[in-house]
Design a protein around this motif. Structure first.
Motif, PDB file in Angstrom:
ATOM      1  N   UNK A   1       0.858  -1.188   0.000  1.00 54.55           N
ATOM      2  CA  UNK A   1       0.000   0.000   0.000  1.00 54.55           C
ATOM      3  C   UNK A   1       0.890   1.232   0.000  1.00 54.55           C
ATOM      4  N   UNK A   2       0.433   2.277  -0.683  1.00 56.71           N
ATOM      5  CA  UNK A   2       1.102   3.549  -0.436  1.00 56.71           C
ATOM      6  C   UNK A   2       0.106   4.676  -0.293  1.00 56.71           C
ATOM      7  N   UNK A   3       0.574   5.723   0.378  1.00 56.98           N
ATOM      8  CA  UNK A   3      -0.289   6.747   0.964  1.00 56.98           C
ATOM      9  C   UNK A   3       0.147   8.108   0.469  1.00 56.98           C
ATOM     10  N   UNK A   4      -0.785   8.832  -0.153  1.00 52.46           N
ATOM     11  CA  UNK A   4      -0.463  10.124  -0.748  1.00 52.46           C
ATOM     12  C   UNK A   4      -1.238  11.240  -0.058  1.00 52.46           C
ATOM     13  N   UNK A   5      -0.502  12.213   0.454  1.00 50.46           N
ATOM     14  CA  UNK A   5      -1.125  13.397   1.057  1.00 50.46           C
ATOM     15  C   UNK A   5      -0.671  14.598   0.251  1.00 50.46           C
ATOM     16  N   UNK A   6      -1.616  15.230  -0.422  1.00 53.82           N
ATOM     17  CA  UNK A   6      -1.274  16.299  -1.360  1.00 53.82           C
ATOM     18  C   UNK A   6      -1.201  17.645  -0.645  1.00 53.82           C
ATOM     19  N   UNK A   7      -0.141  18.354  -0.915  1.00 53.15           N
ATOM     20  CA  UNK A   7       0.032  19.711  -0.367  1.00 53.15           C
ATOM     21  C   UNK A   7      -1.085  20.620  -0.861  1.00 53.15           C
TER      22      UNK A   7
ATOM     23  N   UNK B   1      -0.783  22.252   4.680  1.00 50.17           N
ATOM     24  CA  UNK B   1      -0.367  21.014   5.347  1.00 50.17           C
ATOM     25  C   UNK B   1       1.075  20.635   5.034  1.00 50.17           C
ATOM     26  N   UNK B   2       1.952  21.610   5.001  1.00 47.67           N
ATOM     27  CA  UNK B   2       3.336  21.355   4.587  1.00 47.67           C
ATOM     28  C   UNK B   2       4.008  20.260   5.401  1.00 47.67           C
ATOM     29  N   UNK B   3       3.733  20.216   6.682  1.00 48.71           N
ATOM     30  CA  UNK B   3       4.418  19.228   7.518  1.00 48.71           C
ATOM     31  C   UNK B   3       4.019  17.802   7.166  1.00 48.71           C
ATOM     32  N   UNK B   4       2.740  17.599   6.892  1.00 52.67           N
ATOM     33  CA  UNK B   4       2.252  16.245   6.648  1.00 52.67           C
ATOM     34  C   UNK B   4       2.247  15.829   5.187  1.00 52.67           C
ATOM     35  N   UNK B   5       2.226  16.788   4.292  1.00 52.27           N
ATOM     36  CA  UNK B   5       2.080  16.461   2.881  1.00 52.27           C
ATOM     37  C   UNK B   5       3.223  15.576   2.398  1.00 52.27           C
TER      38      UNK B   5
ATOM     39  N   UNK C   1      -9.740  15.949  -1.651  1.00 48.85           N
ATOM     40  CA  UNK C   1      -8.723  15.891  -2.695  1.00 48.85           C
ATOM     41  C   UNK C   1      -7.341  15.920  -2.077  1.00 48.85           C
ATOM     42  N   UNK C   2      -7.238  15.463  -0.828  1.00 54.58           N
ATOM     43  CA  UNK C   2      -5.954  15.556  -0.152  1.00 54.58           C
ATOM     44  C   UNK C   2      -5.306  14.193   0.055  1.00 54.58           C
ATOM     45  N   UNK C   3      -6.065  13.218   0.492  1.00 57.11           N
ATOM     46  CA  UNK C   3      -5.488  11.908   0.802  1.00 57.11           C
ATOM     47  C   UNK C   3      -6.037  10.831  -0.126  1.00 57.11           C
ATOM     48  N   UNK C   4      -5.161   9.994  -0.618  1.00 57.72           N
ATOM     49  CA  UNK C   4      -5.629   8.738  -1.183  1.00 57.72           C
ATOM     50  C   UNK C   4      -4.621   7.651  -0.858  1.00 57.72           C
TER      51      UNK C   4
END
Lengths: 192, 192, 192
Positions: free
Chosen positions: C45-51, C55-59, C177-180
């Motif tokens: 699995x991979x996890x994408x958090x879009x800036x 959310x600079x710290x977590x993106x 539209x931030x996490x998938x």
């Protein structure tokens, strides 16, 4: 996307027994038990209309990256070095932009030469016709001034499962800096 | 591009019978009838000069994409995450930037790590010398802090028709954030 | 990156003797002496958090290219055509974002369709766990609305030396539209 076509001979497919074309440099290879004549071949066209600030409805591609001296509505001067274009182009069986598409060519091209006309290609054909369903993945260098350019077919899926080969690209037409049409002659040498 | 070179041993080519190099991890593989020692090998250098707003004449590459906090004339702070660079770099047989080039390395690199120094590479070698004519296509991860990084040779054309292999990349020199030179040791395991 | 994991069965690896999964279209192929059942398989699995500007710290990813009508903190309307994203996503063995990562997924995705939801992928898995060390390189078309999408595994290094195969991608979760989160079922058909 990908209307089912009803024409009788939809995709040009040849099981080449002899390497007859003058530009099949690849056909000359001999060797160690692999195919040196294509095990499958497709000839297809795709059509690129570049967004220029005024053609949003018709455009199939857009500049999304450019160097500091460039912008996103017109290619940089001369060789367009640094312009990165994303495209979603219709694929047709003949050279007519308005023919029923058999799929989409999607990906990117990057103008990558400072002193000549050349691009780097990374894209996929996503085919969806009565004859073919699946994708074909390409990367390679595309020096525009050479009549026939070779790029790598690095993989495929479904009907093109694990295929590899060489695609010969020819610029079939070009109009201003907005439209161009490429003829792509895909020769698979590994067909699985 | 691609002046014909006249030196007697132009490109280092070895038919390796033994895997002797300490960093040829690949050479250890044994198996099912495929080559586990390179069937062809090239060692080449390429030279990257990044555009910084002041060196347009000499630059061989330019930032064409950057994150919201970046810009196109200077790499973003620390690991440059998100900077996308297009390059058109001379390839030489030795480590001298001013040697006669045997081709061009063209494509893109993308700084793709938030907390380390790393890039993703998608590019081609377009070789045009007395010894080689054709292109070699590469993609892969390039973690800069590892001395020897491995990327995939996913295909080739003409003299490198359908070739596959592994390229070992080493940073041979770096100056500020403007110049770097990579040594690329290309080992083909499928030569056709 | 890449903490050594200590779990006993770290990476799901199956030597498939029978093609049992309903979505292994590839398993149906028969033929000329190559593997038509996977010689190796990984499910990750991979996890994408879009800036998104806040959310600079977590993106784990950022838009770095966009068409003229777009920007770098929010995807363009509807199908996001032209948005180019660079990512550095944690890879986990299960669907939990907070599980100890076994590597990073790094590269780019490009929204490449005007009238549907689709992207073009060019990226690498860089694995570094007790079970696997090496990289896997992918390219291909990713039509989001299809449940199971196929992309090409075009090469690999170290533990995945010269491997080829097909990866089946499934969107396992998506938030705004931030996490998938993507589930990637990698089937190697050439293992060397």
């Amino acid at each position: 996307m990908s209307a089912k076509t009803t024409s009788n001979i939809v995709v040009l497919l040849f099981m080449f027994l002899t390497a007859s074309s003058s530009y099949i440099h690849e056909g000359n290879h001999e060797g160690n038990g692999k195919h040196y004549k294509p095990c499958k071949r497709l000839v297809l066209f795709f059509h690129n209309i570049l967004y220029n600030g005024k053609n949003a409805a018709n455009a199939t591609s857009a500049i999304v990256g450019a160097p500091q001296w460039g912008n996103l509505t017109i290619l940089t001067s001369e060789f367009h070095f640094g312009d990165l274009v994303v495209f979603d182009d219709p694929i047709t069986l003949d050279n007519n932009l308005h023919s029923s598409p058999v799929g989409r060519a999607r990906g990117q091209y990057i103008y990558d030469a400072k002193n000549s006309s050349s691009s780097w290609l990374g894209f996929s054909f996503v085919l969806n016709s009565t004859d073919y369903h699946g994708s074909i993945n390409f990367i390679g260098a595309n020096p525009h001034l050479v009549n026939f350019r070779y790029i790598s077919v690095v993989g495929g899926t479904e009907d093109f499962f694990m295929h590899r080969g060489i695609a010969t690209i020819m610029t079939d037409a070009t109009e201003d800096q907005v439209y161009f049409r490429l003829r792509v002659d895909i020769k698979f040498y590994e067909c699985w």
